[in-house]
Design an enzyme around this catalytic site. Sequence first.
Site, short mmCIF file in Angstrom:
data_model
loop_
_atom_site.label_atom_id
_atom_site.label_comp_id
_atom_site.label_asym_id
_atom_site.label_seq_id
_atom_site.Cartn_x
_atom_site.Cartn_y
_atom_site.Cartn_z
N ASP A 2 83.55 40.19 87.50
CA ASP A 2 82.59 41.16 86.93
C ASP A 2 82.02 40.16 85.47
OD1 ASP A 2 82.60 43.45 88.17
OD2 ASP A 2 84.59 43.84 87.35
N ASP A 58 91.18 48.50 92.02
CA ASP A 58 91.62 50.02 91.67
C ASP A 58 90.57 50.55 90.79
OD1 ASP A 58 93.39 50.96 89.07
OD2 ASP A 58 93.07 48.64 89.31
#
Length: 104
Positions: A2, A58
């Site tokens: 990210d 997750d």
Amino acid sequence: MDTGLSLAYIKDYIWQHKPSSLKTCVLLDKPEAHKTDVTFDYIGYSIKNEFVVGYGLDFAEKYRNLPFIGILKEELYKYKIHTYCRPCLITFSAALNALFPQIP
């Protein structure tokens, strides 16, 4: 990958210990999400800036054990719905098409 902030920090830390070499590998890279100038030696796939789950990734401790990588629907994380909900996941084939448009 990210933002790249954690990996940049880790790489800097390791380089302080003067290794003879250091290589980095990421399965999924989101170039649009980078907040620092970080490079990788090996990239599995470059993907859009979408919230992906599965294969250890997750959301609120959910979806980590999925045997595939899927895109989480925005309304699930936008409104912080924390219950496990299969309809909240885009189907595997739709996720593949969105993540990897070059794969038929």
